[in-house]
Write a protein that holds these residues in place. Structure first.
Motif, PDB file in Angstrom:
ATOM      1  N   UNK A  47      42.991  36.680  28.750  1.00 39.27           N
ATOM      2  CA  UNK A  47      42.923  35.401  29.475  1.00 39.27           C
ATOM      3  C   UNK A  47      43.524  34.233  28.714  1.00 39.27           C
ATOM      4  N   UNK A  48      43.789  34.401  27.423  1.00 34.04           N
ATOM      5  CA  UNK A  48      44.416  33.337  26.638  1.00 34.04           C
ATOM      6  C   UNK A  48      45.937  33.504  26.548  1.00 34.04           C
ATOM      7  N   UNK A  59      62.440  41.599  28.252  1.00 32.62           N
ATOM      8  CA  UNK A  59      63.214  40.913  29.299  1.00 32.62           C
ATOM      9  C   UNK A  59      62.358  40.078  30.245  1.00 32.62           C
ATOM     10  N   UNK A  60      61.268  40.630  30.750  1.00 30.75           N
ATOM     11  CA  UNK A  60      60.479  39.935  31.768  1.00 30.75           C
ATOM     12  C   UNK A  60      59.014  39.752  31.375  1.00 30.75           C
ATOM     13  N   UNK A  61      58.674  40.008  30.136  1.00 34.43           N
ATOM     14  CA  UNK A  61      57.282  39.907  29.715  1.00 34.43           C
ATOM     15  C   UNK A  61      56.665  38.544  30.025  1.00 34.43           C
ATOM     16  N   UNK A  62      57.401  37.467  29.801  1.00 33.73           N
ATOM     17  CA  UNK A  62      56.874  36.124  30.068  1.00 33.73           C
ATOM     18  C   UNK A  62      56.450  35.946  31.516  1.00 33.73           C
ATOM     19  N   UNK A  63      57.268  36.424  32.440  1.00 31.78           N
ATOM     20  CA  UNK A  63      56.933  36.320  33.858  1.00 31.78           C
ATOM     21  C   UNK A  63      55.727  37.184  34.201  1.00 31.78           C
ATOM     22  N   UNK A  64      55.637  38.380  33.603  1.00 31.06           N
ATOM     23  CA  UNK A  64      54.508  39.272  33.862  1.00 31.06           C
ATOM     24  C   UNK A  64      53.217  38.669  33.305  1.00 31.06           C
ATOM     25  N   UNK A  65      53.282  38.096  32.119  1.00 30.00           N
ATOM     26  CA  UNK A  65      52.104  37.452  31.529  1.00 30.00           C
ATOM     27  C   UNK A  65      51.625  36.313  32.430  1.00 30.00           C
ATOM     28  N   UNK A  69      47.892  36.160  34.195  1.00 25.51           N
ATOM     29  CA  UNK A  69      46.916  35.084  33.992  1.00 25.51           C
ATOM     30  C   UNK A  69      46.361  34.595  35.333  1.00 25.51           C
ATOM     31  N   UNK A  70      47.222  34.481  36.326  1.00 27.53           N
ATOM     32  CA  UNK A  70      46.761  34.079  37.663  1.00 27.53           C
ATOM     33  C   UNK A  70      45.836  35.134  38.262  1.00 27.53           C
ATOM     34  N   UNK A  71      46.190  36.412  38.073  1.00 26.64           N
ATOM     35  CA  UNK A  71      45.391  37.498  38.635  1.00 26.64           C
ATOM     36  C   UNK A  71      44.032  37.619  37.956  1.00 26.64           C
ATOM     37  N   UNK A  72      43.963  37.281  36.674  1.00 28.30           N
ATOM     38  CA  UNK A  72      42.678  37.313  35.978  1.00 28.30           C
ATOM     39  C   UNK A  72      41.716  36.289  36.585  1.00 28.30           C
ATOM     40  N   UNK A  73      42.253  35.182  37.066  1.00 33.85           N
ATOM     41  CA  UNK A  73      41.429  34.159  37.719  1.00 33.85           C
ATOM     42  C   UNK A  73      40.968  34.605  39.099  1.00 33.85           C
ATOM     43  N   UNK A  74      41.876  35.229  39.851  1.00 35.10           N
ATOM     44  CA  UNK A  74      41.566  35.595  41.238  1.00 35.10           C
ATOM     45  C   UNK A  74      40.923  36.968  41.379  1.00 35.10           C
ATOM     46  N   UNK A  75      41.151  37.858  40.414  1.00 33.45           N
ATOM     47  CA  UNK A  75      40.647  39.218  40.515  1.00 33.45           C
ATOM     48  C   UNK A  75      41.510  40.117  41.375  1.00 33.45           C
ATOM     49  N   UNK A  76      42.631  39.588  41.863  1.00 40.48           N
ATOM     50  CA  UNK A  76      43.524  40.356  42.732  1.00 40.48           C
ATOM     51  C   UNK A  76      44.456  41.252  41.904  1.00 40.48           C
ATOM     52  N   UNK A  77      45.205  42.100  42.596  1.00 43.09           N
ATOM     53  CA  UNK A  77      46.251  42.906  41.974  1.00 43.09           C
ATOM     54  C   UNK A  77      47.582  42.489  42.595  1.00 43.09           C
ATOM     55  N   UNK A 100      63.053  47.219  38.004  1.00 38.89           N
ATOM     56  CA  UNK A 100      61.748  47.778  37.668  1.00 38.89           C
ATOM     57  C   UNK A 100      60.700  47.239  38.621  1.00 38.89           C
ATOM     58  N   UNK A 101      59.690  48.050  38.877  1.00 44.13           N
ATOM     59  CA  UNK A 101      58.526  47.624  39.649  1.00 44.13           C
ATOM     60  C   UNK A 101      57.326  47.756  38.718  1.00 44.13           C
ATOM     61  N   UNK A 102      56.535  46.681  38.636  1.00 41.73           N
ATOM     62  CA  UNK A 102      55.411  46.605  37.696  1.00 41.73           C
ATOM     63  C   UNK A 102      54.146  46.253  38.472  1.00 41.73           C
ATOM     64  N   UNK A 103      53.112  47.092  38.323  1.00 37.48           N
ATOM     65  CA  UNK A 103      51.828  46.843  38.971  1.00 37.48           C
ATOM     66  C   UNK A 103      50.923  46.145  37.957  1.00 37.48           C
ATOM     67  N   UNK A 104      50.347  45.012  38.350  1.00 41.98           N
ATOM     68  CA  UNK A 104      49.483  44.235  37.452  1.00 41.98           C
ATOM     69  C   UNK A 104      48.083  44.206  38.057  1.00 41.98           C
ATOM     70  N   UNK A 105      47.072  44.527  37.214  1.00 45.11           N
ATOM     71  CA  UNK A 105      45.699  44.589  37.694  1.00 45.11           C
ATOM     72  C   UNK A 105      44.722  44.144  36.617  1.00 45.11           C
ATOM     73  N   UNK A 106      43.650  43.473  37.020  1.00 44.20           N
ATOM     74  CA  UNK A 106      42.585  43.160  36.055  1.00 44.20           C
ATOM     75  C   UNK A 106      41.891  44.461  35.649  1.00 44.20           C
ATOM     76  N   UNK A 107      41.417  44.512  34.419  1.00 38.29           N
ATOM     77  CA  UNK A 107      40.686  45.681  33.920  1.00 38.29           C
ATOM     78  C   UNK A 107      39.208  45.322  33.881  1.00 38.29           C
ATOM     79  N   UNK A 108      38.402  46.097  34.579  1.00 36.87           N
ATOM     80  CA  UNK A 108      36.962  45.817  34.629  1.00 36.87           C
ATOM     81  C   UNK A 108      36.226  46.504  33.493  1.00 36.87           C
TER      82      UNK A 108
END
Length: 108
Positions: A47-48, A59-65, A69-77, A100-108
């Protein structure tokens, strides 16, 4: 080396969760053409904005990060896609000729 990065990112996610940090996991789920990292590559983000691993060799790590961060707030994927035909991809640096296709998800 790739195996080492994957293990480190997943171990980091587990360690960060164990001490109460909010964590998101980004995973490369599909590639086309010349992609910088293979399917199954991981990037873990807290979250930091701390992160470990790689989904694009930088190449795209900044955009993924930022998305994580937004998804950690919303809990969405969210499914993200980057490629040379995408203006966002050029802006964030994916100029390797692939997609590339990248799936981003919060870890519970």
């Amino acid at each position: 080396m790739a195996e080492m990065l994957e293990h480190d990112a997943l171990a980091t996610a587990e360690a960060w969760r164990a001490v109460g940090r909010k964590v998101a996991l980004a995973t490369v789920v599909e590639t086309w053409g010349s992609a910088p990292r293979p399917v199954g590559s991981h990037l873990v983000i807290d979250e930091e904005g701390n992160f470990e691993g790689s989904v694009s060799g930088g190449c795209v790590e900044g955009a993924v990060v930022g998305e994580a961060l937004e998804l950690l707030e919303s809990g969405a994927t969210k499914m993200l896609e980057f490629g040379v035909a995408d203006e966002t991809a050029w802006r964030v640096g994916l100029s390797c000729g692939g997609r590339i296709r990248v799936f981003v998800e919060p870890v519970a």
